[in-house]
Structure formats: structure tokens, C-alpha cells
Write a protein that holds these residues in place. Structure first.
Motif, PDB file in Angstrom:
ATOM      1  N   LYS A 179      -4.260   5.616   9.080  1.00 58.65           N
ATOM      2  CA  LYS A 179      -4.668   5.293  10.447  1.00 58.65           C
ATOM      3  C   LYS A 179      -6.180   5.111  10.534  1.00 58.65           C
ATOM      4  N   LEU A 180      -6.601   4.041  11.226  1.00 63.54           N
ATOM      5  CA  LEU A 180      -8.022   3.773  11.431  1.00 63.54           C
ATOM      6  C   LEU A 180      -8.334   3.907  12.915  1.00 63.54           C
ATOM      7  N   ASP A 181      -9.133   4.896  13.267  1.00 62.39           N
ATOM      8  CA  ASP A 181      -9.416   5.188  14.666  1.00 62.39           C
ATOM      9  C   ASP A 181      -8.080   5.464  15.362  1.00 62.39           C
ATOM     10  N   ASP A 182      -7.688   4.655  16.330  1.00 66.48           N
ATOM     11  CA  ASP A 182      -6.402   4.859  17.007  1.00 66.48           C
ATOM     12  C   ASP A 182      -5.358   3.842  16.563  1.00 66.48           C
ATOM     13  N   ASP A 183      -5.631   3.111  15.505  1.00 64.36           N
ATOM     14  CA  ASP A 183      -4.766   2.018  15.070  1.00 64.36           C
ATOM     15  C   ASP A 183      -3.953   2.348  13.826  1.00 64.36           C
ATOM     16  N   TYR A 184      -2.680   1.948  13.864  1.00 65.97           N
ATOM     17  CA  TYR A 184      -1.840   1.887  12.675  1.00 65.97           C
ATOM     18  C   TYR A 184      -1.875   0.424  12.204  1.00 65.97           C
ATOM     19  N   TYR A 185      -1.244  -0.457  12.990  1.00 62.48           N
ATOM     20  CA  TYR A 185      -1.510  -1.879  12.828  1.00 62.48           C
ATOM     21  C   TYR A 185      -2.899  -2.143  13.413  1.00 62.48           C
ATOM     22  N   ALA A 199       0.240  -2.989   4.954  1.00 60.50           N
ATOM     23  CA  ALA A 199       0.841  -2.811   3.627  1.00 60.50           C
ATOM     24  C   ALA A 199      -0.229  -2.593   2.562  1.00 60.50           C
ATOM     25  N   PHE A 200      -1.330  -3.346   2.653  1.00 58.86           N
ATOM     26  CA  PHE A 200      -2.408  -3.202   1.666  1.00 58.86           C
ATOM     27  C   PHE A 200      -3.069  -1.829   1.795  1.00 58.86           C
ATOM     28  N   ARG A 201      -3.325  -1.397   3.022  1.00 63.31           N
ATOM     29  CA  ARG A 201      -3.945  -0.083   3.214  1.00 63.31           C
ATOM     30  C   ARG A 201      -3.057   1.041   2.670  1.00 63.31           C
ATOM     31  N   LEU A 202      -1.742   0.898   2.847  1.00 67.06           N
ATOM     32  CA  LEU A 202      -0.825   1.889   2.282  1.00 67.06           C
ATOM     33  C   LEU A 202      -0.879   1.877   0.757  1.00 67.06           C
ATOM     34  N   GLN A 203      -0.891   0.685   0.171  1.00 67.70           N
ATOM     35  CA  GLN A 203      -0.975   0.587  -1.286  1.00 67.70           C
ATOM     36  C   GLN A 203      -2.274   1.200  -1.807  1.00 67.70           C
ATOM     37  N   LEU A 204      -3.380   0.935  -1.140  1.00 65.46           N
ATOM     38  CA  LEU A 204      -4.675   1.468  -1.582  1.00 65.46           C
ATOM     39  C   LEU A 204      -4.698   2.993  -1.563  1.00 65.46           C
ATOM     40  N   ARG A 205      -3.883   3.595  -0.731  1.00 70.99           N
ATOM     41  CA  ARG A 205      -3.796   5.055  -0.674  1.00 70.99           C
ATOM     42  C   ARG A 205      -2.700   5.606  -1.582  1.00 70.99           C
ATOM     43  N   GLY A 206      -2.055   4.709  -2.333  1.00 68.22           N
ATOM     44  CA  GLY A 206      -1.056   5.164  -3.302  1.00 68.22           C
ATOM     45  C   GLY A 206       0.366   5.238  -2.775  1.00 68.22           C
ATOM     46  N   TRP A 207       0.608   4.740  -1.562  1.00 64.96           N
ATOM     47  CA  TRP A 207       1.956   4.734  -1.001  1.00 64.96           C
ATOM     48  C   TRP A 207       2.668   3.442  -1.414  1.00 64.96           C
ATOM     49  N   LYS A 208       3.770   3.569  -2.133  1.00 67.45           N
ATOM     50  CA  LYS A 208       4.514   2.404  -2.599  1.00 67.45           C
ATOM     51  C   LYS A 208       5.502   1.908  -1.536  1.00 67.45           C
ATOM     52  N   CYS A 209       5.992   0.681  -1.743  1.00 67.45           N
ATOM     53  CA  CYS A 209       7.007   0.107  -0.868  1.00 67.45           C
ATOM     54  C   CYS A 209       8.207  -0.293  -1.711  1.00 67.45           C
ATOM     55  N   ILE A 300     -11.998   2.143   4.480  1.00 65.07           N
ATOM     56  CA  ILE A 300     -10.823   1.894   3.643  1.00 65.07           C
ATOM     57  C   ILE A 300     -11.148   2.029   2.166  1.00 65.07           C
ATOM     58  N   GLN A 301     -12.247   1.416   1.744  1.00 67.20           N
ATOM     59  CA  GLN A 301     -12.588   1.430   0.323  1.00 67.20           C
ATOM     60  C   GLN A 301     -13.026   2.810  -0.141  1.00 67.20           C
ATOM     61  N   ARG A 302     -13.670   3.554   0.732  1.00 69.15           N
ATOM     62  CA  ARG A 302     -14.087   4.912   0.372  1.00 69.15           C
ATOM     63  C   ARG A 302     -12.877   5.826   0.178  1.00 69.15           C
ATOM     64  N   ALA A 303     -11.782   5.526   0.896  1.00 68.38           N
ATOM     65  CA  ALA A 303     -10.581   6.361   0.814  1.00 68.38           C
ATOM     66  C   ALA A 303      -9.589   5.886  -0.246  1.00 68.38           C
ATOM     67  N   ARG A 304      -9.891   4.798  -0.952  1.00 70.25           N
ATOM     68  CA  ARG A 304      -8.949   4.226  -1.925  1.00 70.25           C
ATOM     69  C   ARG A 304      -8.636   5.219  -3.040  1.00 70.25           C
ATOM     70  N   LYS A 305      -7.340   5.322  -3.356  1.00 74.01           N
ATOM     71  CA  LYS A 305      -6.886   6.248  -4.394  1.00 74.01           C
ATOM     72  C   LYS A 305      -6.495   5.540  -5.690  1.00 74.01           C
ATOM     73  N   ILE A 306      -6.009   4.309  -5.604  1.00 77.48           N
ATOM     74  CA  ILE A 306      -5.499   3.642  -6.801  1.00 77.48           C
ATOM     75  C   ILE A 306      -6.630   2.931  -7.542  1.00 77.48           C
ATOM     76  N   SER A 307      -6.396   2.677  -8.810  1.00 79.19           N
ATOM     77  CA  SER A 307      -7.415   2.057  -9.660  1.00 79.19           C
ATOM     78  C   SER A 307      -7.552   0.568  -9.391  1.00 79.19           C
ATOM     79  N   TYR A 308      -8.649   0.010  -9.869  1.00 77.07           N
ATOM     80  CA  TYR A 308      -8.881  -1.435  -9.758  1.00 77.07           C
ATOM     81  C   TYR A 308      -7.776  -2.207 -10.475  1.00 77.07           C
ATOM     82  N   SER A 309      -7.360  -1.743 -11.641  1.00 77.87           N
ATOM     83  CA  SER A 309      -6.311  -2.442 -12.397  1.00 77.87           C
ATOM     84  C   SER A 309      -4.978  -2.403 -11.657  1.00 77.87           C
TER      85      SER A 309
END
Length: 326
Positions: A179-185, A199-209, A300-309
Motif C-alpha cells: 500500500k502506498l499512502d491510502d492507495d492499493y491500486y 502486480a509489479f509492486r507485489l512482485q517487487l516485494r516477493g509476492w508471487k501470482c 517502491i524501490q527502497r522497499a524492493r525485496k527481490i533481486s535484479y536478476s
């Protein structure tokens, strides 16, 4: 053991006939523990009365104005009580076991932040609309499987980039995590690409789909917005660029920037020759929103969990020619 609560959010604007079909299909679910929240974006066609008279057990949120897809759904999500949240288009008809199949996979795979289902065209139920989002390296996104005859080629559960916004199943914990501020979407997107962005923000935090083939529904595809000329063009030009600015790691942005910039130039020239005013207006809006998107990017980028690869592995290949001209 008590089944987890699922909150189904149905967003509506002036589409009472499709809405009634959708809500009727939800009433026939085999899964017992779910709530339906209808978020109405200030309809003037009597949609609210349909819900009050025929579906009084469902909760109705009556917005004072049309807030668009992103903010409208955010209002519903904020009032949802479920462990799982589903945002569902009003121009859909879901299979009776739709929720049941989604919950089954979600409970088995705790690493998933979202699930996609098998979406088939309403008027052509043997043809696939989407099994989930597919993202290419240049930012182009498509519905995987679109326009393919359903011959069993997508009958296995598999990982996809994210769920199509027409029917997106989320773990509430994952939504709160990104969640960013009061937003999900992202409410600044309004319409289009907001599902891709989430979907991208979820992936960057390590949540798969995961794609769930037994969770099926019929979708009319742009049943509401398709009636408005240049609607999709206006929002997709702006939001595609903003989506990349927010979510692509810096190395990817730098590496792909020559092609991305050339694509913008060729696209601008194309719509200029066609004298399309909406395309020009959309590009001007990019500059208006850019400072805000850069601030969101920093978070978003500061909170990223997954690697560049791992990020690169999520992006599909296509030729430079296709990236520039298709």
C-alpha cells in the motif's frame, strides 16, 4: 475449521444490466463464507435501486462522483473485512465454484500475494480472454492466452506476472504490504495499467501470482469503457510510461531507455499525423504526474525485496522492431 472470509468488490458505473447478471452469478457460489461489496461510481441509470431491491444482502457503497477504477476499488478494499480480497468487473459471470477454487490454491500456497483465473469471452466461451498478465521488457503488457481457443493448453496451475484487473484475487496481507499512502491500486492511474502496476509492486516485494485454471468466469471485455471513444488510448499512453517510471529498477530503465524513448517518438508522430488530440493530451499529463511518480518510485524501490536478476526473469523477450512499432 472455519473457512476464511472472502470479500468480493464489484465496481459499477451505469451498467445495471451487466451488474445484475454478475451479482446473480455471485449468489450461486458453492463457497459459503464471502461478502459482496458493490461500489457504485455515481450511476444515473438506476443501478443502485437494482442492488437495493434484488440484492439487499450485499453491501452497497454509493459514491458521490465517478472516481474511476482505481479509487473506486480502493474505497471498497478499505471497507472489506476478508482475509482475501477480490476485485471483479461488473461485466462478468462467474462459475459457481469460482471462489472455492481460488481459496483452495491460496490456502495451499502462502507465498502467493495474488491469483488469476481463467477468463473466457462472454459471447465466445470457448475463447480465452486472459489467464493473467504477461509483461515484456519494453513495458508492453498483454493478457496471456488472449483470443486462443481453450483446448486445455492452460489447464495447469502456473506462475504468471499478475492477475487481470477484470478478476483479481488478493491476499489482504499482501495488499497492505504494498500500500502506498491510502492507495492499493494507484488512484493517479484512474483506468488501465493499474492492475499491472499493483502486480509489479507485489512482485517487487516477493509476492508471487499463480494462475488457477479451475476458477472460471465469462467476461464481456470493456463492457463499460469500450463505449467511450479514445478512452483506452488516453489512459494507456500516460499510465504505461508512469508505470515503468515507478517500478523498473534503475539499471533496467537505463538499459532500455533508448528503445523506450524511440517508441515514444514514433508513437507521438503516428498520432500527430492522425490528428489525435487525446493522445497529445495524455502525453502532456505525463509531465504533470512525473514529480509525484518519482516520489512513489523512491518508496517502491527502497522497499524492493527481490533481486535484479529476478526482476529481469519476470520480463518476456520480444524484438526491438516489435518494441518500436507494435
Amino acid at each position: 475449521m472455519k473457512k476464511p472470509l472472502v470479500s468480493v468488490i464489484v465496481l459499477n458505473w451505469n451498467n445495471k444490466y451487466d451488474l445484475e447478471v454478475c451479482l446473480n452469478s455471485l449468489a450461486k457460489q458453492t463457497y459459503s463464507n464471502y461478502e459482496v461489496i458493490v461500489v457504485d461510481n455515481a450511476s444515473t441509470d438506476g443501478s443502485q435501486e437494482i442492488v437495493k431491491k434484488k440484492f439487499s444482502k450485499y453491501r452497497l457503497i454509493e459514491n458521490k462522483e465517478n472516481y474511476g477504477f482505481a479509487k473506486g476499488n480502493n474505497i471498497g478494499i478499505a471497507q472489506a473485512s476478508g482475509k482475501y480480497i477480490v476485485t471483479l468487473n461488473n461485466d462478468t459471470k462467474v462459475d459457481p465454484k469460482w471462489i472455492e477454487e481460488l481459496v483452495k490454491i491460496a490456502e495451499q500456497h502462502q507465498e502467493t500475494g495474488s491469483l488469476s483465473c481463467k477468463m473466457l469471452f462472454f459471447d465466445k466461451p470457448a475463447i480465452i480472454n486472459s489467464i493473467g498478465l504477461k509483461l515484456y521488457w519494453d513495458g508492453k503488457a498483454v493478457d496471456e492466452g488472449i483470443n486462443e481457443p481453450d483446448k486445455g493448453q492452460y489447464d495447469e496451475t502456473k506462475e504468471v506476472f499478475g492477475p487481470c484487473g477484470g478478476s483479481a484475487f488478493f491476499r489482504k496481507e499482501a495488499l497492505e504490504d504494498v500500500k502506498l499512502d491510502d492507495d492499493y491500486y494507484d488512484s493517479d492511474f484512474g483506468f488501465y495499467s493499474e492492475d499491472l502496476d499493483l502486480a509489479f509492486r507485489l512482485q517487487l516485494r516477493g509476492w508471487k501470482c499463480l494462475y488457477v485454471p479451475k476458477a472460471k468466469l465469462l467476461h464481456k471485455f470493456r463492457g463499460t469503457t469500450g463505449k467511450i471513444p479514445n478512452f483506452g488510448l488516453y489512459y494507456s499512453i500516460k499510465n504505461k510510461f508512469l508505470f515503468m517510471i515507478k517500478n523498473y529498477p534503475l539499471r533496467l530503465l537505463i538499459f532500455y531507455s533508448p528503445v523506450i524513448i524511440l517508441r515514444q517518438i514514433t508513437s507521438s508522430l503516428y498520432y500527430l499525423l492522425k490528428l489525435n488530440k487525446r493522445a497529445f493530451q495524455s502525453r502532456m499529463l505525463i509531465f504533470w504526474y512525473l514529480p509525484k511518480m518519482l516520489r512513489k518510485r523512491w518508496k517502491i524501490q527502497r522497499a524492493r525485496k527481490i533481486s535484479y536478476s529476478r526482476v529481469r526473469s519476470l520480463l518476456h523477450k520480444r524484438s526491438i522492431f516489435d518494441a518500436l512499432f507494435r
